[in-house]
Design a protein around this motif. Structure first.
Motif, mmCIF file in Angstrom:
data_model
loop_
_atom_site.group_PDB
_atom_site.id
_atom_site.type_symbol
_atom_site.label_atom_id
_atom_site.label_comp_id
_atom_site.label_asym_id
_atom_site.label_seq_id
_atom_site.Cartn_x
_atom_site.Cartn_y
_atom_site.Cartn_z
ATOM 1 N N LEU A 96 2.332 1.728 -3.433
ATOM 2 C CA LEU A 96 1.349 2.214 -4.397
ATOM 3 C C LEU A 96 1.157 3.720 -4.251
ATOM 4 O O LEU A 96 1.045 4.445 -5.244
ATOM 5 N N SER A 97 1.144 4.201 -3.021
ATOM 6 C CA SER A 97 1.014 5.633 -2.784
ATOM 7 C C SER A 97 2.198 6.385 -3.382
ATOM 8 O O SER A 97 2.034 7.422 -4.038
ATOM 9 N N ILE A 111 -6.384 1.258 -5.937
ATOM 10 C CA ILE A 111 -6.641 0.920 -4.533
ATOM 11 C C ILE A 111 -7.770 -0.098 -4.453
ATOM 12 O O ILE A 111 -7.685 -1.094 -3.725
ATOM 13 N N TYR A 162 -1.913 3.285 2.635
ATOM 14 C CA TYR A 162 -1.950 4.218 1.512
ATOM 15 C C TYR A 162 -2.180 5.628 2.044
ATOM 16 O O TYR A 162 -3.171 5.890 2.729
ATOM 17 N N HIS A 218 1.878 6.478 -7.234
ATOM 18 C CA HIS A 218 0.961 7.509 -7.728
ATOM 19 C C HIS A 218 1.567 8.910 -7.585
ATOM 20 O O HIS A 218 1.463 9.734 -8.505
ATOM 21 N N ALA A 229 0.828 -1.206 0.000
ATOM 22 C CA ALA A 229 0.000 0.000 0.000
ATOM 23 C C ALA A 229 0.863 1.257 0.000
ATOM 24 O O ALA A 229 0.585 2.231 -0.722
ATOM 25 N N GLN A 230 1.894 1.260 0.807
ATOM 26 C CA GLN A 230 2.785 2.416 0.864
ATOM 27 C C GLN A 230 3.469 2.641 -0.479
ATOM 28 O O GLN A 230 3.604 3.783 -0.930
ATOM 29 N N SER A 286 -6.690 -3.621 -5.526
ATOM 30 C CA SER A 286 -5.938 -4.319 -4.487
ATOM 31 C C SER A 286 -6.862 -4.848 -3.396
ATOM 32 O O SER A 286 -6.693 -5.972 -2.915
#
Length: 358
Positions: A127-128, A232, A258, A131, A124-125, A235
């Protein structure tokens, strides 16, 4: 190395001539096929080490591959550890051989996803960061195939399914009514949602890990511009469908991992996840065995869609802002408990669902 059985002659010929195109040394052996169903991935060994040959799906285009390569440069500068293709001797990220696009990457030794909480948080981190890294990157060409579809795709697929006598009418009617609600809500939300460059296939098996941190991000076949909430939602869909036994903790870990979700994104997340489920249902219209695919996907996706549209908004709100007095994941009514509804089908269907993701 292992044998190279079951590879076509043209692929074998291309592999034997890799050193003519890529600076990877002399070929020593052709190994096994690796995971993934969208592209053909083959491990090879050369005088300079171990590599992976990627025979790309016919949906890939040179234009999209060149755009992806530019994105790799930006991501690398921001610390996103992408699995970069090796450039050819002429500086291209691929070769075109007998109507096939081929890429070569290094073979990376790292951990696959092992259902560990820290891996979920790290994904999640990352993916942030992904982006944020591409927020100033201009949109490129859309991929020829994508999980991120317009409303017309769903309407057309449902129309095709209506013409198939093997699809139960009462099931299709239920899906059509839910689809109307999902697509209407999604359409109304567009102006309020942040736009980003999407990975397009962000799930936990598309990353490699070391010490439970993301070590490499892979598979950029579907990179395109869109509403970032899709990545998001995709996932979270993977959590709910592929590992429902972990859903009560992994969804929270991912949401909290995220950074900077907007209130509008939190509110639309259940609809965005349901839209992913709806996509897999609608893909039945284009299957060689639509009846079987519909049967399997209806059994798996419908409980999730119904839960998302009834209790999903409250669940997402509580994950971000904290739980209210009543919990919604352990109701007495079995019909609203996502884990109860889906887990019974996990053993028989999760492997084939993962293949579709890959």
């Amino acid at each position: 190395m292992g044998t190279s059985g079951h590879l076509t002659n043209d692929v074998l010929f291309a592999i034997k001539h890799l050193s003519d195109w890529f600076p990877i040394g002399k070929l020593k052996g052709v190994g096994r096929k690796l995971g993934g169903s969208y592209n053909l991935n083959i491990k090879v060994e050369t005088s300079q080490g171990e590599f992976v040959v990627r025979v790309l799906n016919s949906s890939n285009t040179e234009e999209h591959l060149r755009y992806t390569q530019k994105a790799f440069t930006v991501l690398g500068k921001h610390g996103v550890p992408v699995l970069n293709p090796i450039l050819t001797l002429s500086g291209d990220p691929f070769v075109y051989y007998r109507e096939k696009l081929l890429q070569v990457t290094r073979f990376i030794r790292a951990d696959a996803f092992k259902y560990r909480p820290d891996q979920v948080r790290a994904s999640a981190q990352m993916l942030s960061v992904f982006h944020q890294s591409l927020k100033n990157t201009i949109a490129g060409p859309d991929p020829s195939w994508s999980f991120y579809r317009s409303n017309d795709y769903f309407k057309n697929a449902i129309g095709l399914l209506k013409g198939m006598s093997d699809i139960p009418e009462y099931e299709l009617y239920k899906v059509e009514k839910l689809a109307e609600d999902i697509l209407e809500a999604w359409e109304k939300s567009q102006d309020a949602l942040p736009t980003a460059i999407l990975h397009g296939d962000w799930h936990f098996w598309n990353q490699l890990y070391k010490a439970d941190e993301v070590y490499r991000v892979m598979d950029f076949d579907f990179i395109q511009q869109g509403k970032r909430v899709h990545d998001i939602a995709y996932s979270l869909w993977a959590i709910y469908i592929l590992m429902p036994g972990y859903s009560k903790t992994f969804d929270e870990l991912f949401i909290k991992g995220y950074a900077n979700l907007t209130d509008e994104e939190v509110k639309i997340l259940p609809v965005a996840i349901a839209k992913v489920s709806l996509f897999f249902l609608c893909q039945s219209a284009y299957s060689s065995t639509p009846k079987e695919k519909w049967r399997r996907q209806f059994r798996k996706q419908m409980p999730l869609i119904q839960w998302l549209l009834s209790d999903g908004e409250q669940r997402m709100y509580e994950l971000v802002h904290g739980k209210k007095e009543e919990t919604i994941l352990e109701p007495e009514d079995e019909e609203s408990d996502i884990e109860t509804n889906i887990e019974a089908d996990l053993e028989s269907d999760s492997e084939s669902d993962l293949e579709e993701l890959e």
